[in-house]
Design an enzyme around this catalytic site. Structure first.
Site, PDB file in Angstrom:
ATOM      1  N   ASP A 116      40.867  47.535   6.860  1.00 33.08           N
ATOM      2  CA  ASP A 116      41.806  48.645   6.957  1.00 33.08           C
ATOM      3  C   ASP A 116      42.189  48.845   8.419  1.00 33.08           C
ATOM      4  O   ASP A 116      41.317  48.969   9.285  1.00 33.08           O
ATOM      5  CB  ASP A 116      41.162  49.915   6.397  1.00 33.08           C
ATOM      6  CG  ASP A 116      42.187  51.023   6.182  1.00 33.08           C
ATOM      7  OD1 ASP A 116      43.382  50.705   6.018  1.00 33.08           O
ATOM      8  OD2 ASP A 116      41.792  52.198   6.176  1.00 33.08           O
ATOM      9  N   HIS A 123      50.357  58.548  13.106  1.00 31.49           N
ATOM     10  CA  HIS A 123      49.066  58.925  12.503  1.00 31.49           C
ATOM     11  C   HIS A 123      47.949  58.904  13.549  1.00 31.49           C
ATOM     12  O   HIS A 123      47.149  59.843  13.628  1.00 31.49           O
ATOM     13  CB  HIS A 123      48.724  57.982  11.347  1.00 31.49           C
ATOM     14  CG  HIS A 123      47.327  58.183  10.830  1.00 31.49           C
ATOM     15  ND1 HIS A 123      46.953  59.314  10.140  1.00 31.49           N
ATOM     16  CD2 HIS A 123      46.215  57.416  10.928  1.00 31.49           C
ATOM     17  CE1 HIS A 123      45.659  59.235   9.827  1.00 31.49           C
ATOM     18  NE2 HIS A 123      45.188  58.094  10.288  1.00 31.49           N
ATOM     19  N   GLU A 190      44.842  58.632   1.946  1.00 33.25           N
ATOM     20  CA  GLU A 190      45.613  57.977   2.991  1.00 33.25           C
ATOM     21  C   GLU A 190      46.633  57.091   2.290  1.00 33.25           C
ATOM     22  O   GLU A 190      46.252  56.164   1.561  1.00 33.25           O
ATOM     23  CB  GLU A 190      44.706  57.169   3.935  1.00 33.25           C
ATOM     24  CG  GLU A 190      43.792  58.077   4.749  1.00 33.25           C
ATOM     25  CD  GLU A 190      43.092  57.391   5.922  1.00 33.25           C
ATOM     26  OE1 GLU A 190      42.875  56.162   5.847  1.00 33.25           O
ATOM     27  OE2 GLU A 190      42.780  58.093   6.899  1.00 33.25           O
ATOM     28  N   GLU A 192      48.923  54.161   2.164  1.00 30.11           N
ATOM     29  CA  GLU A 192      48.955  52.920   2.941  1.00 30.11           C
ATOM     30  C   GLU A 192      49.674  51.816   2.152  1.00 30.11           C
ATOM     31  O   GLU A 192      49.858  51.919   0.943  1.00 30.11           O
ATOM     32  CB  GLU A 192      47.522  52.454   3.278  1.00 30.11           C
ATOM     33  CG  GLU A 192      46.692  53.545   3.948  1.00 30.11           C
ATOM     34  CD  GLU A 192      45.419  53.023   4.612  1.00 30.11           C
ATOM     35  OE1 GLU A 192      45.296  51.792   4.791  1.00 30.11           O
ATOM     36  OE2 GLU A 192      44.554  53.857   4.938  1.00 30.11           O
ATOM     37  N   ASP A 224      43.670  55.007   0.384  1.00 30.45           N
ATOM     38  CA  ASP A 224      42.351  54.904   1.024  1.00 30.45           C
ATOM     39  C   ASP A 224      41.724  56.306   1.021  1.00 30.45           C
ATOM     40  O   ASP A 224      41.789  57.032   2.005  1.00 30.45           O
ATOM     41  CB  ASP A 224      42.544  54.370   2.447  1.00 30.45           C
ATOM     42  CG  ASP A 224      41.240  54.266   3.210  1.00 30.45           C
ATOM     43  OD1 ASP A 224      40.184  54.144   2.567  1.00 30.45           O
ATOM     44  OD2 ASP A 224      41.284  54.317   4.460  1.00 30.45           O
ATOM     45  N   ARG A 228      36.744  63.633   4.865  1.00 31.37           N
ATOM     46  CA  ARG A 228      36.900  63.878   6.304  1.00 31.37           C
ATOM     47  C   ARG A 228      35.665  64.471   6.961  1.00 31.37           C
ATOM     48  O   ARG A 228      35.395  64.198   8.142  1.00 31.37           O
ATOM     49  CB  ARG A 228      38.098  64.801   6.541  1.00 31.37           C
ATOM     50  CG  ARG A 228      39.410  64.256   6.063  1.00 31.37           C
ATOM     51  CD  ARG A 228      39.767  62.953   6.736  1.00 31.37           C
ATOM     52  NE  ARG A 228      41.088  62.484   6.314  1.00 31.37           N
ATOM     53  CZ  ARG A 228      41.541  61.268   6.554  1.00 31.37           C
ATOM     54  NH1 ARG A 228      40.793  60.387   7.206  1.00 31.37           N
ATOM     55  NH2 ARG A 228      42.739  60.911   6.130  1.00 31.37           N
ATOM     56  N   GLN A 231      33.118  61.658   7.245  1.00 30.30           N
ATOM     57  CA  GLN A 231      33.664  60.725   8.245  1.00 30.30           C
ATOM     58  C   GLN A 231      33.472  61.248   9.672  1.00 30.30           C
ATOM     59  O   GLN A 231      33.047  60.504  10.568  1.00 30.30           O
ATOM     60  CB  GLN A 231      35.158  60.519   7.958  1.00 30.30           C
ATOM     61  CG  GLN A 231      35.875  59.582   8.918  1.00 30.30           C
ATOM     62  CD  GLN A 231      37.396  59.550   8.676  1.00 30.30           C
ATOM     63  OE1 GLN A 231      37.906  60.159   7.733  1.00 30.30           O
ATOM     64  NE2 GLN A 231      38.100  58.836   9.526  1.00 30.30           N
ATOM     65  N   LYS A 244      34.505  56.600   3.649  1.00 34.58           N
ATOM     66  CA  LYS A 244      35.618  55.784   3.150  1.00 34.58           C
ATOM     67  C   LYS A 244      35.204  54.872   2.003  1.00 34.58           C
ATOM     68  O   LYS A 244      36.025  54.513   1.158  1.00 34.58           O
ATOM     69  CB  LYS A 244      36.133  54.877   4.282  1.00 34.58           C
ATOM     70  CG  LYS A 244      36.652  55.605   5.489  1.00 34.58           C
ATOM     71  CD  LYS A 244      38.056  56.065   5.254  1.00 34.58           C
ATOM     72  CE  LYS A 244      38.692  56.502   6.559  1.00 34.58           C
ATOM     73  NZ  LYS A 244      40.107  56.831   6.360  1.00 34.58           N
ATOM     74  N   THR A 248      38.660  53.033  -2.980  1.00 31.86           N
ATOM     75  CA  THR A 248      40.003  52.711  -2.495  1.00 31.86           C
ATOM     76  C   THR A 248      40.785  52.264  -3.720  1.00 31.86           C
ATOM     77  O   THR A 248      40.264  51.491  -4.528  1.00 31.86           O
ATOM     78  CB  THR A 248      39.956  51.551  -1.471  1.00 31.86           C
ATOM     79  OG1 THR A 248      39.020  51.881  -0.438  1.00 31.86           O
ATOM     80  CG2 THR A 248      41.316  51.301  -0.851  1.00 31.86           C
ATOM     81  N   GLU A 349      46.599  65.376   8.310  1.00 32.65           N
ATOM     82  CA  GLU A 349      47.765  65.682   9.142  1.00 32.65           C
ATOM     83  C   GLU A 349      48.645  66.769   8.524  1.00 32.65           C
ATOM     84  O   GLU A 349      49.137  67.650   9.231  1.00 32.65           O
ATOM     85  CB  GLU A 349      48.611  64.429   9.347  1.00 32.65           C
ATOM     86  CG  GLU A 349      47.964  63.356  10.193  1.00 32.65           C
ATOM     87  CD  GLU A 349      48.789  62.083  10.131  1.00 32.65           C
ATOM     88  OE1 GLU A 349      49.747  61.964  10.912  1.00 32.65           O
ATOM     89  OE2 GLU A 349      48.496  61.217   9.299  1.00 32.65           O
TER      90      GLU A 349
HETATM   91 MN    MN Z   1      42.756  54.106   5.950  1.00 37.80          MN
END
Ligand code: MN
Length: 403
Positions: A116, A123, A190, A192, A224, A228, A231, A244, A248, A349
């Site tokens: 990843d 971002h 996420e 992606e 993904d 948080r 993480q 993470k 996924t 975000e």
């Molecule tokens: Mn990611």
């Protein structure tokens, strides 16, 4: 023009022809191609002698066909176009078309390794501001190399697979508090875009940007999922781990590189100029328009063309140390975010780490995901001859934690 009736605004026309793996009641999983609102059963076509590769297409995964290499991909794509456009083939091909509503779409390939990246400047800048408010948002390496990490291939799931809220160590309250154990309180997405390797490479031999089409089979959408709080606590200094690796998700249709040639655009200017091994002699920005929906309501529309590091640069970087490719290697872009709030690709975000809750179209507020929430990421791109390429969607619903 195909003899099959395909809606004019369908993104699954003759210029797309994405590959997937499907199952019908009582049958084995097999490879198919999306056309209009149907799936063309390639195992059936091969069994009838209409295409090569019965072994590949009856195997229940795309890996065999992906390993066959670019010449086989090109030949199959050309043959499918012939079969679907030549009216004389209609009677032979029609029995192998199945309504997409009658099938279950599975994970399209066995994931070998999973990488990843972190390729969106917007971002990376936003995440830097949130996590390191005192420092420069971008770390000194960011514009010199595509930052990434190796993720967990064994927990890459088909779209639609329920996502169990992960448990782990996280800090609740003041930042100097001791960690506690429990369900993540900051479950995120996420949005992606990923590419998947078909043709392996030789150990010790880097894959140049120019060789991208020889090795890469196609593109998928990726969610993904990210915890948080887990993480933020665990990731110092080695980066993403359990925050993470729990899940996924990937979309069911792998869109061939050839279908996205018309979507190639000039990527953002790179300053400083990257080292020679990262330079491509063609523009590899991709005009993919993503949309994120929570519980059916649209919350963001990120544009993939804004990504700072392109897919061929990511592939070149991931192999420049001699690490070889295996069929099924998945490379995800990192969160796709743009300069405005409406283009941010994750809740971190969109809600500025939960401090500015997002109002969903149905009026509900979210800082992070709640149990029962369904997140869907979808995307389209311009295709050849003024058509639209639909990348389909990747979706998942949050289930309560088991701790
Ligand atoms: Mn990611």
């Amino acid at each position: 023009m195909t003899w099959l009736e395909v809606d004019e605004d369908s993104g699954f026309g003759i210029e797309n022809l994405p590959y997937g793996v499907f199952r019908r009641d009582g049958t084995d999983a097999r490879v198919g191609v999306a056309i209009g609102d149907r799936v063309l059963d390639l195992a059936g076509l091969a069994g009838a002698g209409l295409v090569e590769g019965r072994g590949w297409f009856a195997s229940g995964t795309l890996n065999g066909f992906m390993a066959a290499g670019r010449a086989a991909w090109t030949a199959n794509r050309a043959r499918l176009r012939d079969l679907l456009t030549d009216p004389a083939q209609r009677a032979a091909v029609s029995p192998h078309l199945v309504p997409v509503t009658d099938v279950e779409l599975l994970r399209p390939f066995e994931v070998a390794d999973y990488v990843d990246f972190y390729a969106s400047e917007h971002h990376a800048t936003n995440a830097g501001r949130i996590f390191r408010p005192q420092g420069e948002p971008l770390l000194p390496n960011w514009k010199h190399l595509p930052v990434g990490y190796h993720g967990r291939a064994g927990t890459v799931y088909a779209s639609g697979t329920p996502i169990v809220r992960p448990c782990g160590q996280r800090k609740v309250g003041p930042s100097d508090a001791a960690p506690s154990f429990g369900p993540t309180l900051r479950l995120d997405i996420e949005a992606e875009v990923g590419f998947v390797a078909g043709t392996p490479s030789t150990p010790g031999r880097p894959v140049t940007p120019r060789a991208f089409r020889d090795h890469v089979f196609g593109f998928v959408l990726v969610n993904d999922w990210s915890a948080r709080d887990i993480q933020a606590w665990e990731g110092q200094p080695l980066g993403p781990f359990l925050g993470k690796s729990f899940a996924t998700s990937v979309s069911p249709w792998v869109v061939p590189v050839a279908a996205l040639e018309a979507a190639r655009v000039t990527p953002p200017a790179q300053d400083p100029v990257p080292l020679p091994y990262l330079r491509a002699d063609e523009p590899w920005g991709l005009d993919l328009r993503l949309e994120i929906l929570i519980n059916g309501g649209s919350v963001s529309r990120p544009r993939f063309e804004r990504m700072y590091w392109t897919a061929p640069q990511q592939l070149a970087h991931a192999t420049v140390n001699g690490a070889s490719l295996r069929t099924g290697d998945l490379f995800a872009s990192g969160t796709v975010s743009g300069p405005t709030k409406e283009e941010r690709g994750c809740l971190l975000e969109l809600t500025w780490n939960g401090t500015e809750p997002l109002e969903l179209p149905d009026g509900a507020k979210r800082a992070f995901l709640e149990d029962g929430d369904t997140v869907t990421i979808r995307a389209t791109a311009p295709g050849a001859n003024g058509t639209t390429i639909d990348l389909g969607e990747v979706t998942g619903t949050i289930r309560p934690a088991n701790c």
